[in-house]
Structures are given as C-alpha cells and as structure tokens.
Enzyme design. Sequence first.
Site, PDB file in Angstrom:
ATOM      1  N   CYS A 183      -2.715   8.758   3.590  1.00  0.00           N
ATOM      2  CA  CYS A 183      -2.466   8.269   2.235  1.00  0.00           C
ATOM      3  C   CYS A 183      -3.684   8.492   1.352  1.00  0.00           C
ATOM      4  O   CYS A 183      -3.563   8.562   0.134  1.00  0.00           O
ATOM      5  CB  CYS A 183      -2.126   6.789   2.283  1.00  0.00           C
ATOM      6  SG  CYS A 183      -3.344   5.841   3.193  1.00  0.00           S
ATOM      7  N   GLU A 223       0.885  -1.172   0.000  1.00  0.00           N
ATOM      8  CA  GLU A 223       0.000   0.000   0.000  1.00  0.00           C
ATOM      9  C   GLU A 223       0.911   1.206   0.000  1.00  0.00           C
ATOM     10  O   GLU A 223       1.650   1.418   0.963  1.00  0.00           O
ATOM     11  CB  GLU A 223      -0.858   0.020   1.277  1.00  0.00           C
ATOM     12  CG  GLU A 223      -1.768  -1.170   1.444  1.00  0.00           C
ATOM     13  CD  GLU A 223      -2.908  -1.148   0.440  1.00  0.00           C
ATOM     14  OE1 GLU A 223      -3.160  -0.100  -0.163  1.00  0.00           O
ATOM     15  OE2 GLU A 223      -3.521  -2.213   0.259  1.00  0.00           O
TER      16      GLU A 223
HETATM   17  P1  NAP Z   1       8.554   4.790   4.151  1.00  0.00           P
HETATM   18  O1  NAP Z   1       9.699   5.692   4.375  1.00  0.00           O
HETATM   19  O2  NAP Z   1       8.418   4.131   2.846  1.00  0.00           O
HETATM   20  O3  NAP Z   1       8.620   3.718   5.339  1.00  0.00           O
HETATM   21  C1  NAP Z   1       7.604   2.761   5.500  1.00  0.00           C
HETATM   22  C2  NAP Z   1       8.110   1.621   6.358  1.00  0.00           C
HETATM   23  O4  NAP Z   1       9.090   0.881   5.632  1.00  0.00           O
HETATM   24  C3  NAP Z   1       8.795   2.058   7.644  1.00  0.00           C
HETATM   25  O5  NAP Z   1       8.460   1.152   8.672  1.00  0.00           O
HETATM   26  C4  NAP Z   1      10.261   1.965   7.301  1.00  0.00           C
HETATM   27  O6  NAP Z   1      11.082   1.809   8.437  1.00  0.00           O
HETATM   28  C5  NAP Z   1      10.262   0.710   6.446  1.00  0.00           C
HETATM   29  N1  NAP Z   1      11.396   0.569   5.549  1.00  0.00           N
HETATM   30  C6  NAP Z   1      12.140   1.537   4.976  1.00  0.00           C
HETATM   31  N2  NAP Z   1      13.088   0.970   4.191  1.00  0.00           N
HETATM   32  C7  NAP Z   1      12.931  -0.373   4.280  1.00  0.00           C
HETATM   33  C8  NAP Z   1      13.616  -1.499   3.722  1.00  0.00           C
HETATM   34  N3  NAP Z   1      14.639  -1.342   2.899  1.00  0.00           N
HETATM   35  N4  NAP Z   1      13.198  -2.734   4.045  1.00  0.00           N
HETATM   36  C9  NAP Z   1      12.158  -2.919   4.890  1.00  0.00           C
HETATM   37  N5  NAP Z   1      11.474  -1.893   5.457  1.00  0.00           N
HETATM   38  C10 NAP Z   1      11.852  -0.631   5.146  1.00  0.00           C
HETATM   39  O7  NAP Z   1       7.163   5.550   4.390  1.00  0.00           O
HETATM   40  P2  NAP Z   1       6.780   6.529   5.577  1.00  0.00           P
HETATM   41  O8  NAP Z   1       7.552   7.789   5.333  1.00  0.00           O
HETATM   42  O9  NAP Z   1       6.848   5.872   6.888  1.00  0.00           O
HETATM   43  O10 NAP Z   1       5.232   6.762   5.285  1.00  0.00           O
HETATM   44  C11 NAP Z   1       4.739   7.775   4.460  1.00  0.00           C
HETATM   45  C12 NAP Z   1       4.272   7.220   3.139  1.00  0.00           C
HETATM   46  O11 NAP Z   1       3.397   6.128   3.346  1.00  0.00           O
HETATM   47  C13 NAP Z   1       3.477   8.230   2.346  1.00  0.00           C
HETATM   48  O12 NAP Z   1       3.991   8.280   1.049  1.00  0.00           O
HETATM   49  C14 NAP Z   1       2.061   7.703   2.345  1.00  0.00           C
HETATM   50  O13 NAP Z   1       1.324   8.014   1.193  1.00  0.00           O
HETATM   51  C15 NAP Z   1       2.257   6.250   2.490  1.00  0.00           C
HETATM   52  N6  NAP Z   1       1.106   5.634   3.146  1.00  0.00           N
HETATM   53  C16 NAP Z   1       0.316   4.804   2.410  1.00  0.00           C
HETATM   54  C17 NAP Z   1      -0.797   4.208   3.006  1.00  0.00           C
HETATM   55  C18 NAP Z   1      -1.690   3.283   2.236  1.00  0.00           C
HETATM   56  O14 NAP Z   1      -2.461   2.575   2.859  1.00  0.00           O
HETATM   57  N7  NAP Z   1      -1.624   3.236   0.933  1.00  0.00           N
HETATM   58  C19 NAP Z   1      -1.073   4.449   4.356  1.00  0.00           C
HETATM   59  C20 NAP Z   1      -0.241   5.295   5.060  1.00  0.00           C
HETATM   60  C21 NAP Z   1       0.853   5.878   4.453  1.00  0.00           C
HETATM   61  P3  NAP Z   1      11.821   3.103   9.070  1.00  0.00           P
HETATM   62  O15 NAP Z   1      10.764   4.026   9.525  1.00  0.00           O
HETATM   63  O16 NAP Z   1      12.616   2.524  10.168  1.00  0.00           O
HETATM   64  O17 NAP Z   1      12.655   3.679   7.958  1.00  0.00           O
END
Ligand code: NAP
Length: 529
Positions: free
Chosen positions: A295, A256
């Site tokens: 999101c 997602e």
């Molecule tokens: P993110 O930077 O992509 O991180 C998401 C998760 O992935 C975090 O727990 C992060 O851990 C982990 N992660 C990062 N690199 C990884 C890797 N190489 N391997 C495994 N896990 C890894 O996103 P965010 O900044 O937390 O969230 C914001 C984004 O999420 C926005 O773009 C938003 O649109 C999207 N979002 C989408 C939905 C949906 O349902 N479609 C819902 C909510 C948010 P760390 O934090 O430790 O880096």
Amino acid sequence: MDLLKNHVGGQWIAGHGDGIALRDAVLGNEVARVSSAGIDLPAAYRYARETGGAALRALTHAQRARLLADVAAVLQQNRDAYYDISMQNSGTVRNDSAVDIDGGLYTLNYYAKAGAALGQHSARTDGDAVSLAKDKAFQSQHVMVPTRGLALLINAFNFPSWGFLEKAAPAWLAGVPLVVKPATATAWLTHQMVKDILDAKVLPEGALSIVCGSSDGLLDPLSPFDVVSFTGSAATASVLRRHAAFADRSVRLNAETDSLNSAILGPDAAPGTEAFDALVREVVREMTVKSGQKCTAIRRILVPQAWYDETAQAIAAKLAKTTVGNPRNESVRMGSLVGRAQYDTVQAGLRELGGVCDTLFDGSGVSLVDADPAVAACVAPHLFGTRDADATDLVHDLEVFGPVATLMPYRDAAHANDLARRGHGSLVTSLYSADTAYLGATALDLADSHGRVHVITPDVAKVQTGHGNVMPQSLHGGPGRAGGGEELGGLRALGLYQRRAAIQASPDVVAALFPAQASDASSPPADRN
Ligand code: NAP
C-alpha cells in the site's frame, strides 16, 4: 484439500459447504480451502468480549506486554513454515516474505518492549491532571481504559502476517480481545500463525479468534464498544462506512486504504548526484518488492522537467535487470502477484494507464523464469510516463496494485507539491535532495496530506528505513483517499482500542486512580509515545 477451520467461542469449527479454494500463486494448484458459512458470529463475538476481554482487562500493561513476547517466541519457532506458506500462497521470494513475516515479528517485539515500560496498571493516564478550580481543589485527569468490546481486524491480502500482527499487538497491549478476518486469497498464513499461538496456549481464553472465508454478516453483530480496524481497498472501506454498525451504533472504524504515494526528486538533485541515485534505487526497490503489492509503494515519481528523460532511462535500466518468475528458483528476484484474479486486475490497470501515458519500460515482453505465463500470476515491472501530469487525472486516481509506477515532470517546487496532493491524501511521500532548507519547508508543506514524509539526504542514505517500510515507531495511515485512519506511531496505537475519559475529582481521588505498586517505582503510567 484441507478446509481451514475457524476458531470461535474457544473452539475450532469448520464452516459449512465446500468453501473457497486458495491457490499456489505460481503453479495454480489448490493449497487450502476456507469457509465461514454457518458460523454463529453473535455467539463468537460475545465469547470474545466476555471471556477474552475480561481476562485481558484484569492484566496490567506489563503483563500484557509479556503475552506479546510469548506470542512472538511461538511464531519465531515456526518461522520456516511461514516462509514456505508465503512462497506458495503469495508467490513471494524469500526477501519479500521477510517484509511480511519478519516485519510482523519486529512489530510484535517492539510493542512487547514498549508495553513493558508502561508499568503495573491496567489503565493509563493521558497527560497531567489540570485544575478546574482556582485553588486546585478540583481537578480533571484524563485516563485511557480498554474498551469493553472486541477488536475486529479485517485485513488485506498482501500482508497476511504483518497486517495481522501490527494490529494485534496494540490491541492486546491495550487490553482488548480480537477476532481476525484475513483476506481470503492468503488466509492460510494468518490461519497457521493463529493455530500455532492457540496450540501453545500463551494467551488467555477468548483473546484470539479467527474467521476465514466470506465476510457475509461479519459486521452485523458488532456492538457500540467494538472497534473495527480495516485494511483494504478504498472501495470496500466505502461499503463498510455505510453499514449500520458505524452509521447507527457508533462502532469505531479505523480504515487504511489504497494510496497513490509519490517520490519527489528535489530541484537541486541533478543526474549524477547522490540524491538522484537514491531516488532511482528507491523507486526500483518499491516497484519490485512484493511485486509492487504494498500500500505504501511509490506509484508517482515527480522530477524536475529538465531531468525527466535521464530519470526514465536510469529507472528503466535497473528494471531491465529484474528476473521475474517462480520464487522456488534462486535466480528469481521478483515472484508473482498473489493470484490470477489480481493478475487480471493489474493487466486491466496496465491497459488503462497505457492508454493515457507513454510506456517507458514495458515488462510485457519479459520471459518468466520457471513459470507458465498462462498459469502463474507473474507480471514484470512497467514504468509509464506523462509529460502533462496536470491534465492526466488517471495517474493520480488509479492505483495499479503491482510493479507499476508513473514518471511525471514538475516545473518548480510548488508545482511538485501540488501534484503530490493530487493523490487526495496519501500514506507516504519521499523527498530526495541535499538542500535541507528546501526539504524542511517541503516536508511541513506536505504533512497535511500525508501520513508520513520520508526525507532522504545523502547522509542518511545508508541508515534510512525505506520509503515503503512501515516502522512501528512511526505513524502509518493517511488522510482522505488513504482512508483517514491512523495505526502504529508507538504507543499512540493503543488509543484506537482504549477509551479516553476525564475523571473530575479532588486531588486525593485523582491520586488514588493509580496507587503506587510495590514493583512500580514510577508514578502514574505516562502516556509516552
Ligand atoms: P479488499 O478487497 O478491500 O479486501 C480487504 C478485506 O476486506 C478482506 O479481508 C476482504 O475479505 C474484506 N471485505 C471485503 N468486503 C467486505 C465487506 N463487505 N465487509 C467486511 N469485510 C469485507 O482489499 P484487498 O484486495 O484484500 O487488498 C488490496 C488493497 O488493500 C489495495 O488497494 C491496497 O492499497 C490496500 N492496502 C492498504 C494498506 C494500508 O495500510 N493502507 C495495506 C495493505 C493493503 P475477502 O478477502 O474475503 O473478500
């Protein structure tokens, strides 16, 4: 400051080193630390699969549903503490914390109820048996059984409660143990919830583990029957997809990701109509709830070109009334972004959009209430506009994850739908009109590229659930840019954590798959969604 421990292999274990600091989003002080360094992830995953998985698979759906109700009761008792954590670590006002905390509890309770109706079996049927031979002597019955792996839940920072629980509920109900990896910036709330659940001993051993801190090595020990349910940015999803767990070992991945969602004012919805007012209300709500860090938030507003200026004025007038600042002050309606890193990212996005669009409401001059602009992650709303949405690629490509949206005019209904599709697949679009024929046709036309089409006519204005609210009864997810995943949608959600198999056998054997239970008057558990 407290280093939050990881719970793996049935034990609380501190990661090595000083860890990463989590901060108060408005005051900037440290509130906790996390570290996953040195955790034996292969052993942790084995324990979850072998101990937690075996225990959950031994339970019926109804028994697992009871576990969900017990977990919800524990969390309900500790709800006040969650609001406090959320205010500090996420910088949210009470109403915005509720979207995360109470939204999660609602989802958990929904699955507790829906699961109770699934009956006294640990597996389910998928459709009816069909005949493979002329005389029905040989049949095929599809069944859904829990996968013998674990569910690794990787969550985004903006929903530390709901993001955890909306995945956990269907995974446990399906009979699968889970390991949750919250986003580092807001891991405190998820950690506290996990701690409360484990302290209350309402789940079987191994059904719930948590790893907080760096994601280094998180995917390496995954094996073929594991499932990863990821929420986050499209950029991170792209990194994940290339990992050997998915590329070589066929681990199942549900993603997602971010989305340039739209709201469309119908061709009939002139200023002064109820539909026009509904769009303006919903846009302002979506831009300001959780400071636009949803999101599903509306990022693109599509209106008939004749009403572009009036729409801009109506939205700007409401945005001007938004008080922004410290959520501890009761006059504040919109708190902060989640932290200074996110603040910098949003400021960069504002500069980019400002470079190609007109600024229709400029929040940069808004005075913050009880917050130091040099420290707090507060950003007031910004409304941009472009009169040439066809030529302005950036407004369809760049998700600025804050209180930010762009207004754009369309020529006719077909043009509006083309523009909505320029998001390359979105979680949700919403339509505002009183013309049911237009709405029916448009909803179907946009269904291919949106996970959800939210249709607002004047008669549903008061009962509708909101453009950005994700209801467990309805599908969440979207094609293309939105990640291509599917979550929720009632009992459909269990499918991610269960394996479908066709049992080909005689009618007698098919009947023996789900023998009637004394307490189960119904025949085989139906796959009701
Ligand atoms: P993110 O930077 O992509 O991180 C998401 C998760 O992935 C975090 O727990 C992060 O851990 C982990 N992660 C990062 N690199 C990884 C890797 N190489 N391997 C495994 N896990 C890894 O996103 P965010 O900044 O937390 O969230 C914001 C984004 O999420 C926005 O773009 C938003 O649109 C999207 N979002 C989408 C939905 C949906 O349902 N479609 C819902 C909510 C948010 P760390 O934090 O430790 O880096």
